[in-house]
Design a protein around this motif. Structure first.
Motif: not given
Length: 257
Positions: A35-40, A56-66, A82-93
Protein backbone atom coordinates in the motif's frame (compact mmCIF):
# COMPACT_ATOMS: atom_id res chain seq x y z
CA UNK A 1 -6.54 19.56 -20.00
CA UNK A 2 -5.86 18.19 -16.51
CA UNK A 3 -2.17 17.76 -15.79
CA UNK A 4 -1.30 14.22 -14.71
CA UNK A 5 -0.03 13.61 -11.19
CA UNK A 6 2.18 10.78 -12.46
CA UNK A 7 4.76 10.22 -15.15
CA UNK A 8 6.04 6.98 -16.65
CA UNK A 9 9.28 5.43 -15.45
CA UNK A 10 9.32 1.81 -16.66
CA UNK A 11 12.77 0.98 -15.30
CA UNK A 12 14.53 -1.61 -13.15
CA UNK A 13 16.84 -1.03 -10.17
CA UNK A 14 18.96 -3.54 -8.20
CA UNK A 15 19.73 -2.85 -4.51
CA UNK A 16 21.33 -4.59 -1.54
CA UNK A 17 23.36 -7.80 -1.51
CA UNK A 18 22.41 -11.45 -1.13
CA UNK A 19 23.69 -13.58 1.74
CA UNK A 20 23.55 -17.05 0.13
CA UNK A 21 24.56 -18.74 -3.10
CA UNK A 22 21.43 -20.78 -3.83
CA UNK A 23 17.84 -21.29 -2.72
CA UNK A 24 16.42 -24.63 -1.59
CA UNK A 25 15.40 -27.23 -1.08
CA UNK A 26 13.21 -25.49 1.55
CA UNK A 27 12.26 -21.86 1.10
CA UNK A 28 10.34 -19.32 3.15
CA UNK A 29 8.33 -16.73 1.19
CA UNK A 30 6.48 -13.50 1.97
CA UNK A 31 3.85 -11.96 -0.32
CA UNK A 32 2.55 -8.48 0.48
CA UNK A 33 0.95 -5.51 -1.23
CA UNK A 34 2.43 -2.81 0.99
CA UNK A 35 0.00 0.00 0.00
CA UNK A 36 2.88 2.34 -0.93
CA UNK A 37 4.13 2.15 2.69
CA UNK A 38 1.61 4.84 3.67
CA UNK A 39 0.29 3.48 6.94
CA UNK A 40 1.78 3.96 10.37
CA UNK A 41 3.86 1.04 11.64
CA UNK A 42 4.76 -0.27 8.20
CA UNK A 43 8.54 -0.27 8.73
CA UNK A 44 8.49 -2.25 11.98
CA UNK A 45 6.03 -4.77 10.52
CA UNK A 46 8.15 -5.14 7.40
CA UNK A 47 11.46 -5.71 9.19
CA UNK A 48 9.81 -8.32 11.41
CA UNK A 49 8.09 -10.13 8.56
CA UNK A 50 11.14 -10.45 6.28
CA UNK A 51 13.36 -11.92 9.01
CA UNK A 52 14.44 -15.39 7.85
CA UNK A 53 12.63 -15.14 4.51
CA UNK A 54 14.32 -16.47 1.39
CA UNK A 55 11.99 -14.64 -0.98
CA UNK A 56 9.90 -11.48 -0.56
CA UNK A 57 7.42 -10.33 -3.21
CA UNK A 58 6.05 -6.80 -2.76
CA UNK A 59 3.44 -4.92 -4.75
CA UNK A 60 2.83 -1.16 -4.57
CA UNK A 61 6.44 -0.93 -3.47
CA UNK A 62 8.13 2.47 -3.61
CA UNK A 63 11.52 3.99 -4.41
CA UNK A 64 13.02 7.43 -3.66
CA UNK A 65 11.40 7.44 -0.24
CA UNK A 66 12.65 7.62 3.39
CA UNK A 67 12.54 3.80 3.42
CA UNK A 68 15.18 3.37 0.70
CA UNK A 69 17.90 2.52 3.22
CA UNK A 70 16.12 -0.73 4.12
CA UNK A 71 16.85 -1.95 0.61
CA UNK A 72 20.04 -0.18 -0.49
CA UNK A 73 21.95 -1.21 2.66
CA UNK A 74 20.54 -4.72 3.02
CA UNK A 75 23.20 -7.39 3.52
CA UNK A 76 20.66 -10.24 3.67
CA UNK A 77 18.66 -9.74 0.48
CA UNK A 78 19.20 -8.54 -3.03
CA UNK A 79 16.25 -6.34 -4.01
CA UNK A 80 15.10 -5.84 -7.59
CA UNK A 81 12.43 -3.25 -8.28
CA UNK A 82 10.52 -2.70 -11.49
CA UNK A 83 8.98 0.79 -11.42
CA UNK A 84 6.11 1.68 -13.72
CA UNK A 85 5.40 5.30 -12.74
CA UNK A 86 6.43 8.10 -10.39
CA UNK A 87 4.76 11.01 -8.66
CA UNK A 88 5.43 14.30 -10.41
CA UNK A 89 5.27 16.11 -7.06
CA UNK A 90 7.41 13.83 -4.85
CA UNK A 91 9.48 11.86 -7.41
CA UNK A 92 8.52 8.64 -5.55
CA UNK A 93 8.40 5.65 -7.90
CA UNK A 94 5.85 2.84 -7.57
CA UNK A 95 6.03 -0.72 -8.83
CA UNK A 96 6.79 -4.30 -7.79
CA UNK A 97 9.85 -5.34 -5.81
CA UNK A 98 11.34 -8.81 -5.25
CA UNK A 99 13.86 -9.59 -2.54
CA UNK A 100 15.93 -12.77 -2.28
CA UNK A 101 18.77 -14.00 -0.12
CA UNK A 102 20.33 -15.25 -3.36
CA UNK A 103 21.55 -13.14 -6.26
CA UNK A 104 19.38 -13.46 -9.35
CA UNK A 105 20.87 -15.20 -12.38
CA UNK A 106 18.54 -13.27 -14.63
CA UNK A 107 15.84 -10.63 -14.37
CA UNK A 108 13.49 -8.80 -16.69
CA UNK A 109 10.25 -6.85 -16.56
CA UNK A 110 7.21 -6.35 -18.73
CA UNK A 111 4.93 -3.33 -18.47
CA UNK A 112 1.24 -3.53 -19.29
CA UNK A 113 0.28 -2.51 -22.81
CA UNK A 114 -2.66 -0.51 -21.48
CA UNK A 115 -3.00 2.18 -18.82
CA UNK A 116 -5.46 2.53 -15.98
CA UNK A 117 -8.00 5.35 -16.37
CA UNK A 118 -7.78 8.66 -14.49
CA UNK A 119 -4.20 8.08 -13.26
CA UNK A 120 -3.03 6.96 -16.73
CA UNK A 121 -0.55 4.61 -15.05
CA UNK A 122 0.57 1.14 -16.07
CA UNK A 123 1.22 -2.03 -14.08
CA UNK A 124 4.28 -4.26 -14.03
CA UNK A 125 5.36 -7.91 -14.26
CA UNK A 126 8.81 -8.67 -12.78
CA UNK A 127 10.57 -11.98 -13.44
CA UNK A 128 13.65 -13.11 -11.51
CA UNK A 129 15.52 -16.40 -11.77
CA UNK A 130 17.56 -18.04 -8.99
CA UNK A 131 20.00 -20.97 -8.65
CA UNK A 132 18.74 -23.96 -6.67
CA UNK A 133 20.32 -26.34 -4.18
CA UNK A 134 19.25 -29.87 -3.21
CA UNK A 135 19.06 -31.48 0.23
CA UNK A 136 22.69 -32.51 0.00
CA UNK A 137 23.83 -28.93 -0.52
CA UNK A 138 24.73 -29.35 -4.19
CA UNK A 139 23.67 -27.05 -7.00
CA UNK A 140 21.09 -28.54 -9.33
CA UNK A 141 20.68 -27.95 -13.05
CA UNK A 142 17.27 -26.29 -13.00
CA UNK A 143 16.56 -22.81 -11.62
CA UNK A 144 13.62 -21.23 -9.82
CA UNK A 145 11.66 -18.64 -11.79
CA UNK A 146 9.75 -16.11 -9.67
CA UNK A 147 7.05 -13.96 -11.27
CA UNK A 148 5.94 -11.01 -9.13
CA UNK A 149 3.07 -9.01 -10.57
CA UNK A 150 0.45 -6.40 -9.86
CA UNK A 151 -2.29 -6.74 -12.47
CA UNK A 152 -3.91 -3.82 -14.24
CA UNK A 153 -7.19 -2.65 -12.68
CA UNK A 154 -10.27 -0.55 -13.55
CA UNK A 155 -10.10 -1.63 -17.20
CA UNK A 156 -12.12 -3.88 -19.51
CA UNK A 157 -11.76 -7.65 -19.30
CA UNK A 158 -9.94 -7.64 -22.65
CA UNK A 159 -7.25 -5.29 -21.31
CA UNK A 160 -6.96 -7.31 -18.09
CA UNK A 161 -6.59 -10.50 -20.12
CA UNK A 162 -3.84 -8.93 -22.25
CA UNK A 163 -1.83 -8.09 -19.13
CA UNK A 164 -2.37 -11.50 -17.55
CA UNK A 165 -1.20 -13.12 -20.78
CA UNK A 166 2.04 -11.12 -20.43
CA UNK A 167 2.60 -12.63 -16.98
CA UNK A 168 2.19 -16.17 -18.29
CA UNK A 169 4.37 -15.51 -21.33
CA UNK A 170 7.22 -14.73 -18.92
CA UNK A 171 7.72 -18.42 -18.18
CA UNK A 172 6.53 -20.23 -21.28
CA UNK A 173 10.09 -21.45 -22.03
CA UNK A 174 11.08 -22.22 -18.42
CA UNK A 175 11.26 -25.93 -17.56
CA UNK A 176 12.16 -25.68 -13.87
CA UNK A 177 10.15 -24.77 -10.75
CA UNK A 178 7.96 -21.66 -10.91
CA UNK A 179 6.48 -19.35 -8.29
CA UNK A 180 3.83 -16.95 -9.59
CA UNK A 181 2.41 -14.56 -7.01
CA UNK A 182 1.07 -11.07 -6.55
CA UNK A 183 -1.97 -8.85 -6.43
CA UNK A 184 -3.99 -9.99 -9.44
CA UNK A 185 -7.04 -7.76 -8.92
CA UNK A 186 -9.34 -10.73 -9.46
CA UNK A 187 -12.41 -8.96 -8.13
CA UNK A 188 -14.93 -10.62 -10.42
CA UNK A 189 -15.69 -14.16 -11.52
CA UNK A 190 -14.73 -13.65 -15.15
CA UNK A 191 -11.23 -12.49 -14.27
CA UNK A 192 -10.75 -15.35 -11.80
CA UNK A 193 -12.03 -17.97 -14.25
CA UNK A 194 -9.59 -16.84 -16.93
CA UNK A 195 -6.77 -16.83 -14.38
CA UNK A 196 -7.57 -20.44 -13.39
CA UNK A 197 -7.78 -21.49 -17.02
CA UNK A 198 -4.35 -20.07 -17.81
CA UNK A 199 -2.81 -21.58 -14.67
CA UNK A 200 -4.09 -25.07 -15.48
CA UNK A 201 -2.82 -24.84 -19.05
CA UNK A 202 0.67 -24.14 -17.65
CA UNK A 203 0.42 -26.92 -15.02
CA UNK A 204 0.44 -24.42 -12.17
CA UNK A 205 -1.36 -25.24 -8.93
CA UNK A 206 -2.90 -22.59 -6.72
CA UNK A 207 -1.70 -22.49 -3.13
CA UNK A 208 -4.79 -22.91 -0.90
CA UNK A 209 -5.08 -19.96 1.48
CA UNK A 210 -7.68 -19.85 4.25
CA UNK A 211 -8.78 -16.24 4.75
CA UNK A 212 -11.72 -13.89 5.03
CA UNK A 213 -12.42 -11.72 1.98
CA UNK A 214 -12.42 -7.96 2.57
CA UNK A 215 -15.33 -5.65 1.83
CA UNK A 216 -12.88 -3.14 0.36
CA UNK A 217 -11.84 -5.81 -2.15
CA UNK A 218 -15.47 -6.41 -3.19
CA UNK A 219 -15.47 -9.57 -1.06
CA UNK A 220 -13.01 -11.19 -3.47
CA UNK A 221 -9.48 -12.42 -2.90
CA UNK A 222 -6.98 -10.35 -4.88
CA UNK A 223 -3.67 -11.90 -3.72
CA UNK A 224 -2.86 -15.33 -5.12
CA UNK A 225 0.07 -17.72 -5.21
CA UNK A 226 0.56 -20.40 -7.86
CA UNK A 227 3.48 -22.79 -8.20
CA UNK A 228 4.91 -25.64 -10.22
CA UNK A 229 7.56 -28.08 -9.05
CA UNK A 230 7.13 -26.94 -5.45
CA UNK A 231 5.34 -28.54 -2.50
CA UNK A 232 3.48 -26.34 -0.02
CA UNK A 233 4.37 -27.09 3.60
CA UNK A 234 2.62 -24.22 5.39
CA UNK A 235 0.67 -21.02 4.72
CA UNK A 236 -0.12 -18.20 7.14
CA UNK A 237 -2.15 -15.02 6.65
CA UNK A 238 -1.02 -12.31 9.07
CA UNK A 239 -4.44 -10.92 10.00
CA UNK A 240 -2.86 -9.08 12.94
CA UNK A 241 -0.94 -6.79 10.56
CA UNK A 242 -2.84 -3.63 9.61
CA UNK A 243 -0.12 -1.40 8.14
CA UNK A 244 -1.49 -2.05 4.63
CA UNK A 245 -4.90 -2.64 3.08
CA UNK A 246 -3.69 -6.18 2.27
CA UNK A 247 -2.72 -8.78 4.88
CA UNK A 248 0.79 -10.23 4.40
CA UNK A 249 0.96 -13.92 3.46
CA UNK A 250 3.83 -16.18 4.54
CA UNK A 251 4.40 -19.64 3.14
CA UNK A 252 6.90 -22.45 3.37
CA UNK A 253 7.78 -24.36 0.20
CA UNK A 254 9.96 -27.31 -0.69
CA UNK A 255 11.31 -28.43 -4.03
CA UNK A 256 9.21 -31.33 -5.27
CA UNK A 257 10.88 -34.71 -5.56
Amino acid sequence: MIKSRFSRVESLKVMGSASKQAIGPDMSVLLWNVFKCKRKGWQSDFTSLIDGKDLILLQEAILNSPFDGLFHHSSQHQWIMASSFKSVKTNIETGVKTGANVEANRHFFSVSAHSEPISNTKKMVLATEYPLMNMGGSFIESSLLVINTHMINFVSFEKFRAHLDQAFQAFEHHNGPILLAGDFNTWNGKRMAYFDEMAKSCLLKEVPIMRQPKLGHLLRHLDHIYCRGLDVLDVKVHTDIHSSDHHPISLSLRLAE
